[in-house]
Design a protein around this motif. Structure first.
Motif, mmCIF file in Angstrom:
data_model
loop_
_atom_site.group_PDB
_atom_site.id
_atom_site.type_symbol
_atom_site.label_atom_id
_atom_site.label_comp_id
_atom_site.label_asym_id
_atom_site.label_seq_id
_atom_site.Cartn_x
_atom_site.Cartn_y
_atom_site.Cartn_z
ATOM 1 N N CYS A 199 0.856 -1.195 0.000
ATOM 2 C CA CYS A 199 0.000 0.000 0.000
ATOM 3 C C CYS A 199 0.889 1.241 0.000
ATOM 4 O O CYS A 199 0.788 2.116 0.859
ATOM 5 C CB CYS A 199 -0.935 -0.014 1.203
ATOM 6 N N THR A 225 1.519 6.331 -0.033
ATOM 7 C CA THR A 225 0.526 6.186 1.023
ATOM 8 C C THR A 225 -0.219 7.466 1.371
ATOM 9 O O THR A 225 -1.443 7.463 1.460
ATOM 10 C CB THR A 225 1.219 5.626 2.286
ATOM 11 N N SER A 257 -5.483 4.693 2.882
ATOM 12 C CA SER A 257 -4.371 3.745 2.983
ATOM 13 C C SER A 257 -4.443 2.928 4.274
ATOM 14 O O SER A 257 -4.097 1.742 4.287
ATOM 15 C CB SER A 257 -3.034 4.492 2.903
ATOM 16 N N SER A 305 -4.688 -1.077 4.659
ATOM 17 C CA SER A 305 -3.651 -1.751 5.442
ATOM 18 C C SER A 305 -4.247 -2.613 6.546
ATOM 19 O O SER A 305 -3.822 -3.750 6.768
ATOM 20 C CB SER A 305 -2.699 -0.712 6.044
ATOM 21 N N LYS A 306 -5.236 -2.085 7.249
ATOM 22 C CA LYS A 306 -5.857 -2.846 8.338
ATOM 23 C C LYS A 306 -6.542 -4.098 7.803
ATOM 24 O O LYS A 306 -6.486 -5.169 8.418
ATOM 25 C CB LYS A 306 -6.845 -1.952 9.088
ATOM 26 N N ILE A 351 3.418 -5.162 6.158
ATOM 27 C CA ILE A 351 2.700 -4.085 5.469
ATOM 28 C C ILE A 351 3.741 -3.157 4.865
ATOM 29 O O ILE A 351 4.707 -2.771 5.530
ATOM 30 C CB ILE A 351 1.773 -3.319 6.426
ATOM 31 N N TRP A 372 4.362 0.425 3.204
ATOM 32 C CA TRP A 372 3.965 1.794 2.906
ATOM 33 C C TRP A 372 5.118 2.488 2.195
ATOM 34 O O TRP A 372 6.206 1.938 2.075
ATOM 35 C CB TRP A 372 3.632 2.548 4.196
ATOM 36 N N VAL A 415 -2.319 -0.710 13.032
ATOM 37 C CA VAL A 415 -2.145 -2.065 12.514
ATOM 38 C C VAL A 415 -1.561 -2.997 13.568
ATOM 39 O O VAL A 415 -1.865 -4.199 13.583
ATOM 40 C CB VAL A 415 -1.280 -2.080 11.232
ATOM 41 N N ILE A 423 6.629 -3.654 9.463
ATOM 42 C CA ILE A 423 6.323 -2.482 8.653
ATOM 43 C C ILE A 423 7.502 -2.177 7.735
ATOM 44 O O ILE A 423 8.616 -1.914 8.205
ATOM 45 C CB ILE A 423 6.046 -1.234 9.513
#
Length: 377
Positions: free
Chosen positions: A150, A153, A189, A193-194, A204, A206, A238, A247
């Protein structure tokens, strides 16, 4: 070790059996490899990545998806004109060996357009993307590390909608509007993401290019005031769903000025650590226990123009600097664009990786480099 175990070990700053690997290649190069390897993507959209031996599997959902518009006929709205779900318009720019996309029109270039702008529902416009991830996680989630993409972002998403010069000016002339636009793009975003974290991705991803090759796009003060707290909130949100999710963050350009902020935000993986503008050795020494680095084989000179021996030496050098102690996913530092040498050098990249990526590392220089070039001349 399987690919998932390999990725998770290196993120935890352990040395796995071998350095994890990934690559970014232009569609034209991918298509040549697909033909050469007789791969059927209709049965498995990730078959090429698997055939190449990549340890990460992923796609993109969100504003970054706009870059694929020129390859989707359903988005064509005119002669060499494409429009994505956010009404950002794109053109296909062709050159001798392939093509790429560029912006044609920003829907909020006129600030008055914002009054009538309708934000799309990400769960509606990306339902196919979520379905792809559902199938990927179910089929390959135990064998491969699954990364939920994602990127672009909030900062980039905002200027894609507004135009870069307009949005940078907004920070000073229309600050309330700039903040609202950041919030709107962040919210979209974050929703994406969630959902991906709930589905079970391991990482995830970003990304916002808040830097260029000389330094920051916006002042460090503005970054700390407007961008940093929004990313901190996203990390918090998240992590409430899965405290173990990792992340990854993408930022091109010179990033030494912002790495302390990235660490405080809670980013685990930095991509790509652009090698021609960052002191990679110093950054590894200073931040090697805080970050995993996802990169950073040079694409500007080596992958696009170099010989086989140049690629082999670059892969060897990158592994020598970044891979000791784990904390490194070998990858090109950006997309390998089509060129006279690109396909051969992509093959050379994987050949070289297999030679050097096993732990314990053996990164002694290859002798008689000229002989290597006979394979790809």
């Amino acid at each position: 070790m399987n690919s998932r175990e390999r990725i998770l070990a290196t993120i935890n700053h352990e040395e796995p059996d071998k350095v994890p690997i990934d690559s970014w290649i232009a569609p034209e190069i991918a298509n040549e490899l697909i033909d050469a390897l007789n791969i059927d993507l209709s049965k498995d959209p990730f078959a090429l990545s698997k055939a190449l031996g990549n340890d990460l599997l992923y796609s993109t959902i969100g504003f970054c998806d706009g870059f694929s518009s020129i390859y989707k006929e359903e988005r064509k709205i005119g002669e060499n004109l494409y429009q994505d779900a956010f009404k950002i318009k794109w053109r296909k720019k062709s050159f001798k060996y392939g093509s790429y996309c560029e912006f044609a029109e920003h829907p909020l270039a006129d600030i008055k357009s914002y009054e009538n702008y309708k934000w799309p529902d990400p769960f509606e416009i990306y339902k196919d993307g979520f379905e792809l991830y559902k199938n990927l996680i179910e089929k390959d989630g135990k064998e491969y590390a699954i990364l939920g993409g994602c990127a672009c972002t909030m900062f980039e998403a905002s200027w894609y909608l507004r135009g870069l010069e307009n949005f940078l000016t907004d920070f000073y002339l229309n600050k309330d509007f700039a903040i609202e636009l950041l919030d709107k793009t962040m919210e979209i975003s974050l929703k994406i993401s969630k959902k991906l974290v709930e589905m079970g991705v391991d990482i995830i991803w970003w990304g916002d290019d808040v830097a260029n090759e000389r330094g920051p796009y916006i002042s460090p003060k503005l970054f700390k005031e407007l961008i940093k707290p929004r990313y901190a909130r996203m990390v918090d949100e998240v992590k409430k769903i899965n405290k173990n999710v990792k992340i990854a963050f993408h930022c091109d350009g010179k990033v030494d000025w912002v790495l302390d902020d990235f660490a405080e935000i809670g980013f685990d993986i930095i991509n790509p650590l652009q090698p021609d503008v960052n002191n990679v050795e110093e950054i590894k020494k200073k931040y090697g226990k805080k970050f995993t680095f996802w990169g950073n084989v040079d694409t500007r000179r080596i992958m696009s123009k170099g010989k086989f021996s140049d690629v082999a030496e670059e892969v060897r050098r990158v592994i020598e600097i970044l891979s000791p102690g784990g904390g490194h996913i070998l990858c090109t530092n950006h997309t390998v664009q089509s060129s006279e040498r690109a396909l051969d050098n992509t093959i050379a990249y994987y050949w070289s990786a297999e030679k050097f990526r096993n732990y314990p590392l053996n990164v002694s220089k290859i002798g008689e480099k000229k002989k290597l070039d006979v394979y790809f001349t």
